[in-house]
Write an enzyme that holds these catalytic residues in place. Sequence first.
Site, short mmCIF file in Angstrom:
data_model
loop_
_atom_site.label_atom_id
_atom_site.label_comp_id
_atom_site.label_asym_id
_atom_site.label_seq_id
_atom_site.Cartn_x
_atom_site.Cartn_y
_atom_site.Cartn_z
N ASP A 192 0.82 -1.22 0.00
CA ASP A 192 0.00 0.00 0.00
C ASP A 192 0.85 1.26 0.00
OD1 ASP A 192 -2.56 -0.80 -0.13
OD2 ASP A 192 -3.10 -0.34 1.95
N LYS A 200 -2.97 3.73 -3.30
CA LYS A 200 -4.09 4.56 -3.74
C LYS A 200 -3.84 5.97 -3.23
CE LYS A 200 -7.06 0.82 -2.88
NZ LYS A 200 -7.94 0.38 -1.86
N MET A 239 -8.48 10.09 7.82
CA MET A 239 -8.79 10.55 6.45
C MET A 239 -9.67 11.80 6.49
SD MET A 239 -9.43 6.82 4.77
CE MET A 239 -10.17 6.09 6.22
#
Length: 489
Positions: A250, A272, A385
């Site tokens: 990741d 991502k 986030m």
Amino acid sequence: MKYFPIYVDLDRQPVLVVGGGEQAAQKVRLLLKTTADITVVAEALEPELEKLVLDERIQAERRNFHPSDIEAKRLVYAATGDEGADRAVADAARARNVPVNVVDRPDVCSFITPAIVDRDPVTVAIGTEGAAPVLAREIKTRLERDLPDGLGRVADRAQRLRARVAQEIGDGRLRRHLWERLLKGRFRERVLASDEAGARQAFEMEVHAVKRDAGRAGHVALIGCGPGDPDLLTLRAQQRLQEADVLVVDRLVNPRILEFARRDAERIFVGKTPGGPATSQDEINRILVHEAEAGKTVARLKGGDPLIFGRAVEEMSALQQAGIACEIVPGITAAHASAASLALPVTSRGLHRKFSVLTGATADGVLDHDWSALARSGEAFAIYMGVRTAPEIRRRLLDADMAADTPVVVVENATLPNERAIATNLGDLAVCMIRKGVRGPAILFVGLDWTDLGLAAPNKVERFFRENIVPFEQRSDASTGTDQKEAVG
Ligand SMILES: C[S@@+](CC[C@H](N)C(=O)[O-])C[C@H]1O[C@@H](n2cnc3c(N)ncnc32)[C@H](O)[C@@H]1O
């Protein structure tokens, strides 16, 4: 790295030591660990060296050094104890392109000898490029303690079994798997215990187990790699990394963590970037299943903990449907690492009885938490986030009657060298994120503050409170430094 560590084959190779005193004796003692052909050149030898000559373990030329002594030598040590004489040896060696080491003069050495942990044929070399020999010695002491005395026997034994293993197991990947089992499991333990019969039996059992499992699918470990600092990786995560044939990585995994993996392990990056290019979750699931079905041991590396905002459900479910075994290796989640780095307790007796984690970003962009309940409860929570959506989160909490002076602590890049922490409040949150240029990854702690707990905030915490805006020059404490300037910010 100025010095590149390599191992030089000194078997029956001519090595010259110039000098006959204690410095030379130290070098000779070290070289006697090898099977080198050692010659000492010096007018006089100290008793230890004389004895070695008598025992025919070294040869000696009792005279002054001559540059022709360098001819055909593999290595040269200048250890006369006299700066001028050592310099002459170094110059002669350099002129003939022969590697030379001058005792206590790293500036004129073309090679240096590391600190060595010797479990022949297993050797560990530790070097600091001459910067901190004490540090090298400390590492050596720790390794001496941790590496069992019989480790060399295990390696010797492995060497003798190589041909037999190659004959039993043709497939390279399975062979590696067998070695892992042998060198970490019962076989190693029995060799270390000098139990010959037990070691033989353990070897046969491991060969049998690997042959039996040969046709079966590989497996996947979903590994939590923590918030970034490699020191926060668990021992189990390190083990799984070393075992892996393939790493599926990741974006938030610190590249330094990959150094725990085998160099020949394949690396697939599926990061991502928020709002940027991404490997779709379906594609990641497909990769995991495909690699495991090919019989490989797959390490799926995720930031923090795999079960916290880690899309673990999708991957576990794809693996379950394909009948592939999946192991979860927990990691330190970003909120806990951030709290620890700032010494900010997330629960406290009588004050914070509950602590929740929320996401500030959802796939459909809807922040559908029960903001009123959160605002009413008075309990603390951490938002993952939430950098992009901070203004919206602030608006929703204020609309739900959460007080504008509710403390908020923003922690960016926790545990990494560029970590930053800012104490602000809910009312000032949106402006704080812009003025302080917070880009993330970041955790937003809402409702937590050191003052409430009777603790002092660490010095590294910056402050951003707009209500304190007073022209800087008018403030009575204007001379006290950066924090105040930033408060004016
Ligand atoms: C997709 S989530 C992954 C969370 C991860 N599984 C965990 O347990 O920490 C990514 C978010 O974790 C948080 N995060 C990850 N690493 C961080 C760090 N070093 N410092 C602060 N927040 C971090 C940020 O909120 C980031 O947007």
